[in-house]
Design a protein around this motif. Structure first.
Motif, PDB file in Angstrom:
ATOM      1  N   ILE A   1       3.283 -10.446   2.686  1.00 24.76           N
ATOM      2  CA  ILE A   1       2.946 -10.243   4.101  1.00 24.76           C
ATOM      3  C   ILE A   1       4.196  -9.862   4.894  1.00 24.76           C
ATOM      4  CG2 ILE A   1       2.165 -11.424   6.207  1.00 24.76           C
ATOM      5  CD1 ILE A   1       0.233 -13.013   4.380  1.00 24.76           C
ATOM      6  N   ALA A   2       5.310 -10.531   4.631  1.00 24.33           N
ATOM      7  CA  ALA A   2       6.561 -10.206   5.326  1.00 24.33           C
ATOM      8  C   ALA A   2       6.989  -8.777   5.033  1.00 24.33           C
ATOM      9  CB  ALA A   2       7.657 -11.185   4.909  1.00 24.33           C
ATOM     10  N   ALA A   3       6.895  -8.381   3.766  1.00 19.48           N
ATOM     11  CA  ALA A   3       7.274  -7.020   3.399  1.00 19.48           C
ATOM     12  C   ALA A   3       6.352  -5.996   4.051  1.00 19.48           C
ATOM     13  CB  ALA A   3       7.247  -6.863   1.877  1.00 19.48           C
ATOM     14  N   GLU A   4       5.096  -6.321   4.151  1.00 17.25           N
ATOM     15  CA  GLU A   4       4.145  -5.412   4.800  1.00 17.25           C
ATOM     16  C   GLU A   4       4.410  -5.331   6.295  1.00 17.25           C
ATOM     17  OE1 GLU A   4       0.516  -2.938   4.690  1.00 17.25           O
ATOM     18  OE2 GLU A   4       2.499  -3.145   3.804  1.00 17.25           O
ATOM     19  N   MET A   5       4.781  -6.445   6.916  1.00 14.90           N
ATOM     20  CA  MET A   5       5.183  -6.407   8.330  1.00 14.90           C
ATOM     21  C   MET A   5       6.372  -5.465   8.521  1.00 14.90           C
ATOM     22  SD  MET A   5       4.941 -10.317   9.801  1.00 14.90           S
ATOM     23  CE  MET A   5       3.368 -11.127  10.109  1.00 14.90           C
ATOM     24  N   ALA A   6       7.333  -5.564   7.618  1.00 13.22           N
ATOM     25  CA  ALA A   6       8.505  -4.691   7.707  1.00 13.22           C
ATOM     26  C   ALA A   6       8.115  -3.230   7.517  1.00 13.22           C
ATOM     27  CB  ALA A   6       9.541  -5.105   6.664  1.00 13.22           C
ATOM     28  N   ARG A   7       7.248  -2.958   6.543  1.00 15.58           N
ATOM     29  CA  ARG A   7       6.855  -1.579   6.238  1.00 15.58           C
ATOM     30  C   ARG A   7       6.169  -0.902   7.413  1.00 15.58           C
ATOM     31  NH1 ARG A   7       2.701   1.640   4.600  1.00 15.58           N
ATOM     32  NH2 ARG A   7       1.158  -0.024   4.890  1.00 15.58           N
ATOM     33  N   ILE A   8       5.347  -1.637   8.148  1.00 17.81           N
ATOM     34  CA  ILE A   8       4.580  -1.015   9.228  1.00 17.81           C
ATOM     35  C   ILE A   8       5.333  -0.995  10.552  1.00 17.81           C
ATOM     36  CG2 ILE A   8       2.383  -1.575   8.135  1.00 17.81           C
ATOM     37  CD1 ILE A   8       2.053  -3.914   9.992  1.00 17.81           C
ATOM     38  N   GLY A   9       6.571  -1.556  10.567  1.00 23.49           N
ATOM     39  CA  GLY A   9       7.412  -1.375  11.730  1.00 23.49           C
ATOM     40  C   GLY A   9       7.645  -2.572  12.611  1.00 23.49           C
TER      41      GLY A   9
ATOM     42  N   LEU B   1      -2.392  -7.704  10.047  1.00 18.72           N
ATOM     43  CA  LEU B   1      -1.534  -6.575   9.693  1.00 18.72           C
ATOM     44  C   LEU B   1      -2.096  -5.260  10.203  1.00 18.72           C
ATOM     45  CD1 LEU B   1      -0.757  -7.742   6.055  1.00 18.72           C
ATOM     46  CD2 LEU B   1       0.882  -7.658   7.951  1.00 18.72           C
ATOM     47  N   GLU B   2      -3.413  -5.120  10.175  1.00 20.08           N
ATOM     48  CA  GLU B   2      -4.049  -3.893  10.650  1.00 20.08           C
ATOM     49  C   GLU B   2      -3.832  -3.696  12.147  1.00 20.08           C
ATOM     50  OE1 GLU B   2      -6.666  -0.519   9.695  1.00 20.08           O
ATOM     51  OE2 GLU B   2      -5.172  -1.758   8.695  1.00 20.08           O
ATOM     52  N   ILE B   3      -3.985  -4.766  12.908  1.00 14.98           N
ATOM     53  CA  ILE B   3      -3.746  -4.704  14.353  1.00 14.98           C
ATOM     54  C   ILE B   3      -2.268  -4.420  14.625  1.00 14.98           C
ATOM     55  CG2 ILE B   3      -3.718  -6.091  16.467  1.00 14.98           C
ATOM     56  CD1 ILE B   3      -6.180  -7.566  15.333  1.00 14.98           C
ATOM     57  N   ALA B   4      -1.391  -5.090  13.892  1.00  9.82           N
ATOM     58  CA  ALA B   4       0.045  -4.875  14.084  1.00  9.82           C
ATOM     59  C   ALA B   4       0.425  -3.422  13.812  1.00  9.82           C
ATOM     60  CB  ALA B   4       0.838  -5.807  13.169  1.00  9.82           C
ATOM     61  N   GLU B   5      -0.146  -2.847  12.760  1.00 12.83           N
ATOM     62  CA  GLU B   5       0.170  -1.457  12.427  1.00 12.83           C
ATOM     63  C   GLU B   5      -0.320  -0.514  13.523  1.00 12.83           C
ATOM     64  OE1 GLU B   5      -0.027   1.452   8.542  1.00 12.83           O
ATOM     65  OE2 GLU B   5      -1.682   0.033   8.847  1.00 12.83           O
TER      66      GLU B   5
ATOM     67  N   GLU C   1     -10.803   1.126   5.124  1.00 10.34           N
ATOM     68  CA  GLU C   1     -10.052   1.335   3.880  1.00 10.34           C
ATOM     69  C   GLU C   1      -8.756   0.532   3.874  1.00 10.34           C
ATOM     70  OE1 GLU C   1     -12.751   4.753   4.568  1.00 10.34           O
ATOM     71  OE2 GLU C   1     -11.233   3.723   5.802  1.00 10.34           O
ATOM     72  N   ASP C   2      -8.073   0.490   5.003  1.00  9.47           N
ATOM     73  CA  ASP C   2      -6.819  -0.272   5.073  1.00  9.47           C
ATOM     74  C   ASP C   2      -7.091  -1.771   4.945  1.00  9.47           C
ATOM     75  OD1 ASP C   2      -5.722   2.181   5.540  1.00  9.47           O
ATOM     76  OD2 ASP C   2      -5.100   1.778   7.596  1.00  9.47           O
TER      77      ASP C   2
ATOM     78  N   PRO D   1       0.828  -1.209   0.000  1.00  6.84           N
ATOM     79  CA  PRO D   1       0.000   0.000   0.000  1.00  6.84           C
ATOM     80  C   PRO D   1       0.860   1.256   0.000  1.00  6.84           C
ATOM     81  CG  PRO D   1      -0.786  -1.582   1.644  1.00  6.84           C
ATOM     82  CD  PRO D   1       0.526  -2.099   1.146  1.00  6.84           C
ATOM     83  N   ASP D   2       0.386   2.293  -0.694  1.00  5.85           N
ATOM     84  CA  ASP D   2       1.127   3.551  -0.711  1.00  5.85           C
ATOM     85  C   ASP D   2       1.171   4.164   0.677  1.00  5.85           C
ATOM     86  OD1 ASP D   2      -0.193   4.420  -3.967  1.00  5.85           O
ATOM     87  OD2 ASP D   2       1.717   3.458  -3.416  1.00  5.85           O
ATOM     88  N   GLN D   3       0.023   4.145   1.359  1.00  7.31           N
ATOM     89  CA  GLN D   3      -0.031   4.664   2.717  1.00  7.31           C
ATOM     90  C   GLN D   3      -1.243   4.077   3.416  1.00  7.31           C
ATOM     91  OE1 GLN D   3      -0.283   8.891   2.289  1.00  7.31           O
ATOM     92  NE2 GLN D   3      -2.350   8.869   1.448  1.00  7.31           N
ATOM     93  N   THR D   4      -1.064   3.777   4.680  1.00  7.46           N
ATOM     94  CA  THR D   4      -2.158   3.291   5.515  1.00  7.46           C
ATOM     95  C   THR D   4      -2.089   4.034   6.841  1.00  7.46           C
ATOM     96  OG1 THR D   4      -0.716   1.467   6.220  1.00  7.46           O
ATOM     97  CG2 THR D   4      -2.336   0.985   4.492  1.00  7.46           C
ATOM     98  N   SER D   5      -3.178   3.967   7.575  1.00 10.63           N
ATOM     99  CA  SER D   5      -3.291   4.718   8.819  1.00 10.63           C
ATOM    100  C   SER D   5      -3.030   3.812  10.013  1.00 10.63           C
ATOM    101  CB  SER D   5      -4.698   5.314   8.922  1.00 10.63           C
ATOM    102  OG  SER D   5      -4.955   5.786  10.233  1.00 10.63           O
ATOM    103  N   PRO D   6      -2.405   4.328  11.082  1.00  6.21           N
ATOM    104  CA  PRO D   6      -2.270   3.532  12.311  1.00  6.21           C
ATOM    105  C   PRO D   6      -3.618   3.200  12.943  1.00  6.21           C
ATOM    106  CG  PRO D   6      -0.726   5.368  12.313  1.00  6.21           C
ATOM    107  CD  PRO D   6      -1.668   5.601  11.169  1.00  6.21           C
ATOM    108  N   ALA D   7      -4.652   3.977  12.598  1.00  3.72           N
ATOM    109  CA  ALA D   7      -5.997   3.657  13.087  1.00  3.72           C
ATOM    110  C   ALA D   7      -6.532   2.429  12.367  1.00  3.72           C
ATOM    111  CB  ALA D   7      -6.927   4.845  12.859  1.00  3.72           C
TER     112      ALA D   7
END
Length: 470
Positions: free
Chosen positions: A83-91, A381-385, A52-53, A42-48
């Motif tokens: 999924i691994a890359a998304e985990m890395a992206r969100i911290g 991923l949403e909860i993790a973010e 949409e996310d 994703p280009d950008q997602t919200s911590p909330a």
């Protein structure tokens, strides 16, 4: 989205504040996780936690590009990379092997050659019961070290629910010898059939009701073959799920004994097929179902009925992966809350396409698995973010497992090979198949009564004017 919302509610209670740099990861780790992704992050997602996310993650994981997320396939494993890359992206920090986000799971794919294999039930008059793979029967073997297996003319015995549960003083096998026999059993457990909340947890299915347990127990009893009678309500899914899930390549973990501890043949038949078979032996299936509700039930032979089978199969040695990332807590970093969801689905159909383009929906060869379980993976991923943006007291481990559709195998592998000692895990929350039906007054808890987390959840639901349902 009952199962999704329960997980979000409990996750929110586990977090507070702002995350420190202990969960930051180096840029080279991120790039390594993003190597050769088939679809962009994703280009950008919200911590909330917002719809949409969830939507973009569900849409991505269910995309045709991943070809139904089949474990061990190139396209399927690419979804684990995503999924691994998304985990890395969100911290998240890597929590897998060798400072990666992955845990290698060795597996086999076994594919029955239905043209050269059969499972046959012969009536007392010597005629064969018509059995057509996928139409009214599916069968396979868990033996991994032989391409050809066969057995002839075994006696057939009805064993009720096929459960041996000492805590309920229950033994459907009644201590009899089932060596060299074929056992036929009902799906689910006696608690579902009776509705008695004191028996096998009533309508809430126990492990005794799972098909995995039934096949395991039949093998422990020495059965040559084990067959489950499908019924939609107690199974909670239709015959189409059975026929799609147990046809084509069947996955399993690599087993040290080559699967020798399992029955030679396992399978399902439809309710109509079972009724015809039982009637041929002078038995009423519905009457036997009533008998099977009691712990006084004893096995019932289908006099004159014989079962035989032959399996010709190919065996492929493959690898899949669990994906795992973590966030470190501030107060008790050695205590973890475990969040899990499986990333795999059924992959692609094995049959060739038929008909003209656009003529038939079922020409689509891909089982996309948007609900099962792109929803749970997106929620993970949403909860993790959301938690990565907070200051955690305990640590959190996010585990996206493989091979769930083949019998919870990625979870089983992790349980046997934990990356965090089990003694350090204080709670676990699993998400599977968030239902796309809108808001609900009730929230279903799978495995109700097993966790004190339900007490926390109940307080949250009271604030929302909602209730827990087992």
């Amino acid at each position: 989205m009952k199962r999704l919302l329960i997980s979000v509610s409990i996750a929110a209670l586990s977090a507070c504040g702002a995350q420190d740099n202990s969960n930051d990861i180096e840029p080279d780790t991120v790039s390594a996780a993003e190597t050769e992704l088939l679809l962009p992050l994703p280009d950008q997602t919200s911590p909330a936690i917002v719809s949409e996310d969830l939507a973009i993650r569900i849409k991505t994981l269910a995309d045709d590009t991943f070809e139904g997320r089949g474990p061990g396939t190139e396209a399927g494993e690419a979804s684990a990379d995503w999924i691994a890359a998304e985990m890395a992206r969100i911290g998240l920090s890597p929590a897998g092997e060798d400072e990666t986000f992955f845990q290698t799971v060795k597996m086999v794919n076994q594919t029955v050659d239905t043209e050269n294999s059969h499972f046959q039930l012969t009536k007392p008059d010597g005629t064969a019961l018509p059995l057509t793979p996928k139409e009214n029967v599916v069968f396979w073997t868990k033996h991994q070290d032989k391409n050809e297996l066969s057995f002839d003319a075994t006696d057939v015995v009805f064993v009720g629910y096929g459960s041996v549960a000492p805590e309920y003083e229950w033994d459907d096998y009644a201590g009899e010898d089932f060596s060299g026999k074929t056992v036929i059993m009902l799906v689910n457990d006696p608690g579902f059939a009776t509705g008695d909340p004191e028996l096998f947890k009533g309508k809430a299915m126990t492990y005794y009701g799972r098909w995995t347990y039934k096949f395991e127990e039949a093998a422990r009893q020495g059965a040559t073959a084990a067959i489950i009678i499908h019924e939609t309500e107690p199974a909670s899914y239709g015959w189409d799920v059975v026929s799609n899930s147990w046809s084509g390549a069947q996955s399993d973990l690599v087993r040290s004994d080559g699967g020798a501890d399992r029955a030679m043949l396992e399978g399902w038949i439809t309710r109509d097929t079972a009724e015809e078979l039982f009637a041929s032996a002078g038995l009423d299936l519905e009457a036997l179902k009533q008998q099977a509700k009691s712990n006084s039930f004893t096995p019932v032979p289908l006099e004159g009925v014989k079962a035989s089978g032959k399996i010709s199969q190919s065996i492929d040695q493959l690898e899949s992966r669990n994906v795992v990332g973590k966030l470190t807590g501030k107060v008790t970093p050695d205590e973890y809350v475990l969040y899990t969801a499986h990333w795999d689905h059924l992959g692609k159909k094995s049959e060739e396409k038929t008909g003209a383009p656009g003529e038939d929906f079922y020409q689509d060869q891909i089982f996309n698995g948007a609900v099962d379980n792109a929803t749970g993976s997106a929620a993970l991923l949403e909860i993790a973010e959301a938690m990565a943006a907070d200051d955690l007291e305990r640590s959190a481990l996010f585990l996206s497992v493989t091979l769930e559709e083949s019998g919870l195998l990625g979870s089983a592998f992790y349980a046997e090979n934990p990356l965090i000692p089990h003694s350090q895990v204080v709670a676990g929350i699993n998400m599977d198949g968030a239902l796309p039906i809108g808001r609900t007054k009730d929230m279903v808890v799978v495995g109700y009564g097993a966790s004190e987390l339900e007490d926390i959840l109940r307080d949250v639901l009271v604030e929302q004017d909602r209730v827990i349902k087992p």
